[in-house]
Design an enzyme around this catalytic site. Structure first.
Site, PDB file in Angstrom:
ATOM      1  N   THR B 214       0.781  -1.354  -0.106  1.00  0.00           N
ATOM      2  CA  THR B 214       0.084  -0.016   0.043  1.00  0.00           C
ATOM      3  C   THR B 214       1.048   1.365   0.043  1.00  0.00           C
ATOM      4  O   THR B 214       1.748   1.200   0.509  1.00  0.00           O
ATOM      5  CB  THR B 214      -0.981   0.105   1.463  1.00  0.00           C
ATOM      6  OG1 THR B 214      -1.687  -1.176   1.288  1.00  0.00           O
ATOM      7  CG2 THR B 214      -1.909   1.228   1.516  1.00  0.00           C
ATOM      8  N   ARG B 242     -13.021  -9.116  -0.929  1.00  0.00           N
ATOM      9  CA  ARG B 242     -12.371  -8.507   0.190  1.00  0.00           C
ATOM     10  C   ARG B 242     -12.003  -7.042   0.317  1.00  0.00           C
ATOM     11  O   ARG B 242     -11.347  -6.477  -0.701  1.00  0.00           O
ATOM     12  CB  ARG B 242     -11.052  -9.419   0.510  1.00  0.00           C
ATOM     13  CG  ARG B 242     -10.138  -9.006   1.727  1.00  0.00           C
ATOM     14  CD  ARG B 242      -9.080  -8.305   1.412  1.00  0.00           C
ATOM     15  NE  ARG B 242      -8.104  -8.138   2.757  1.00  0.00           N
ATOM     16  CZ  ARG B 242      -7.014  -7.309   2.559  1.00  0.00           C
ATOM     17  NH1 ARG B 242      -6.755  -6.650   1.566  1.00  0.00           N
ATOM     18  NH2 ARG B 242      -6.257  -7.281   4.009  1.00  0.00           N
TER      19      ARG B 242
END
Lengths: 354, 354
Positions: B214, B242
């Site tokens: 990320t 998800r």
């Protein structure tokens, strides 16, 4: 000790149940907050709400009384409200802009901080059950839409047809919202500022505040464990795969044995931005606020200041209950640590005693 | 005053930029935390990371220096990392179980507590830009998938073909993960407990911890406004729609002028359950913790105790920066209120001075 008590507005009895020899246990539920006014409510409809609220609180309380977990109690109470067409969750879910029903739910265990959440599911009869499956049987916390339904299928959950969620009232409400002029559509997702009291384009008092019809439950079991859960159909006429606060851990649902359990019902966008459920818990844990003080700070001050509205139910680790809302009403019920059932709908049903 | 400083590990210059006559401004970014070890990294790859990290921090800093907003700075810095194949966001997004790329992002304005978040989008080149559009031009905060893309289209954003996100390395990693034995698949979504140090089935050091790739940014502008943003491709081999912590306001991203701005990168499930970004802010606001103390409490104690790992970057309202991670490395850069650029990758690059 701050204690909320409110009088029973109907013939529902204030029954007292035996308390256990073990640790105190208690339960509280909500069925949504909004512009719920007595003058717009028939006696029979009022009674129907009070009946389901009582049954839902009792269902969870029975589990707690028998030594069951707060998670099981939360799930059972929410199931009863999901199966009723009266609330915007499960059977009574509102319609999206394209005429579907997309349901969201979440559940959290205050002992382990484990959690499960699902959003945008279309074929799940009881969304809180799927949130529980996500928590207990997956390595994930948060699933969306068809993916979440694929997981449900793998777990042996029956998927149902969307037609199950059809209710004429909710569908009529969608049409009303879609035909309402932009400027007066107080339920439209295109308004972020405060709603003017003069904006009331809808004639069905039950559906007028459909965006607030979320259901939720908080409970403390005999083992001292808190749990919280929330289930919703979201906002009438919602578009763009909109996710509200109900499935967002920290916003619509939070539970932590160190502080409290919270389930929210309100204008989801503001509740996400305010991280409402966790904010109440954090004020208690770090700031030394009581449950009542923390709930009041968030619901009476912070959220209105941002322009939002709604309410919460919350329970601390001693089973104290707070039910705060800044709207005219909130469907709610509680069975406190003394085993006393209380049910209420309107603001005037709330009697704050300290 | 707690202050993190870490030495530059390469030839990137520690340039000092003029500070303004106005209020201090500063920026910090991350490109993911994980098992990033120098022995697994080539010099050229290390240099590539340091270059992009420096460029990304400088891009945001230039905006701040010119009197731009922290929101614009956050967006510009993240755009640069999204456009690089090195990070698990935008161009370099990892693959889902069925061979797609599903991207998540969120952004928050510490002045207004306004926020925008999107999850599960497949055709958006720069997800942080769509999160910003949601914040600025919709009444919603959180949108998912095709619905979010429909909103993007209405806002005039070009949607791109999924083929843009194809990178051989990420695709090879998916195949590796899918072919790895269940017991050793440290990147598999089927593990919730702590990863054993002996579990290292993957040979590509860059991709080994793809679930941690990320990117994020926090910034303080000359008007004293904080902002935070996060963008990710999620977890390699993810299924079931998800959603991780990156698009969850309060978990992966939070900003509040009263306390701090936070962007997280880690094992998303734990970061959702810990409501990590808001927890750090709440400790400061209610508990009187410094930024460094609050970040340490969450990343060094709470998250590891739950079994999770990862890191955060955070900035308080005076521009103090904290970069905490409990993994061997975190790609990161900062330009502090003195205008000093620092870039780092490994744990050993961090030098805590008080």
């Amino acid at each position: 000790m701050p204690l909320i008590a409110f009088s029973c507005v109907s013939s529902i009895k204030n029954e007292v149940y035996e308390t256990s020899n073990h640790q105190d246990f208690a339960i509280a539920i909500h069925g949504g907050a909004g512009t719920i006014l007595k003058e717009n409510m028939s006696d029979s409809l009022e009674q129907a709400y009070l009946n389901v609220l009582s049954q839902a609180a009792l269902a969870g309380h029975q589990i707690l009384k028998n030594g069951g977990s707060s998670l099981d109690a939360v799930q059972a109470s929410i199931n009863l409200m999901e199966d009723s067409p009266l609330f915007n969750a499960g059977k009574g879910a509102v319609f999206t802009n394209d005429g579907h029903n997309e349901l969201d739910a979440s559940i959290m265990d205050g002992a382990s901080l484990n959690a499960g959440a699902i959003a945008g599911v279309k074929q799940v009869k009881n969304p809180i059950d799927l949130a529980r499956l996500v928590m207990d049987h997956s390595e994930h916390v948060f699933m969306y839409g068809e993916g979440a339904e694929a997981f449900a299928g793998e777990q042996g959950m029956d998927l149902i047809d969307q037609s199950y969620f059809f209710t004429q009232r909710r569908y009529d409400h969608l049409i009303q919202v879609q035909q309402a002029p932009e400027t007066s559509a107080s339920n439209s997702p295109n308004i972020r500022g405060p709603i003017s009291p003069n904006q009331s384009p809808f004639y069905d008092p039950i559906l007028k505040n459909a965006k607030f019809g979320t259901v939720g439950c908080v409970a403390l079991d005999q083992f001292g464990n808190l749990a919280a859960g929330t289930s919703t159909g979201g906002m009438t006429n919602k578009r763009f795969g909109r996710i509200g606060d109900a499935p967002v851990i920290g916003a619509g649902t939070y539970a932590n044995n160190q502080s409290c359990a919270v389930s929210a019902t309100g204008w989801g966008e503001y509740f996400i931005r305010g991280v409402v459920a966790h904010d109440i818990a954090a004020m208690m844990e770090y700031g030394g606020y009581t449950l009542e003080q923390a709930a009041s700070q968030v619901i009476d001050k912070k959220i209105p200041k941002m322009g939002g509205d709604g309410g919460i139910i919350a329970m601390d680790h001693d089973g104290r209950i707070s039910m705060k809302f800044n709207t005219p009403g909130m469907y709610r019920a509680q069975i406190d640590t003394k085993g006393k059932l209380k049910v209420g709908i309107y603001k005037s049903d709330a009697l704050l005693t300290k």
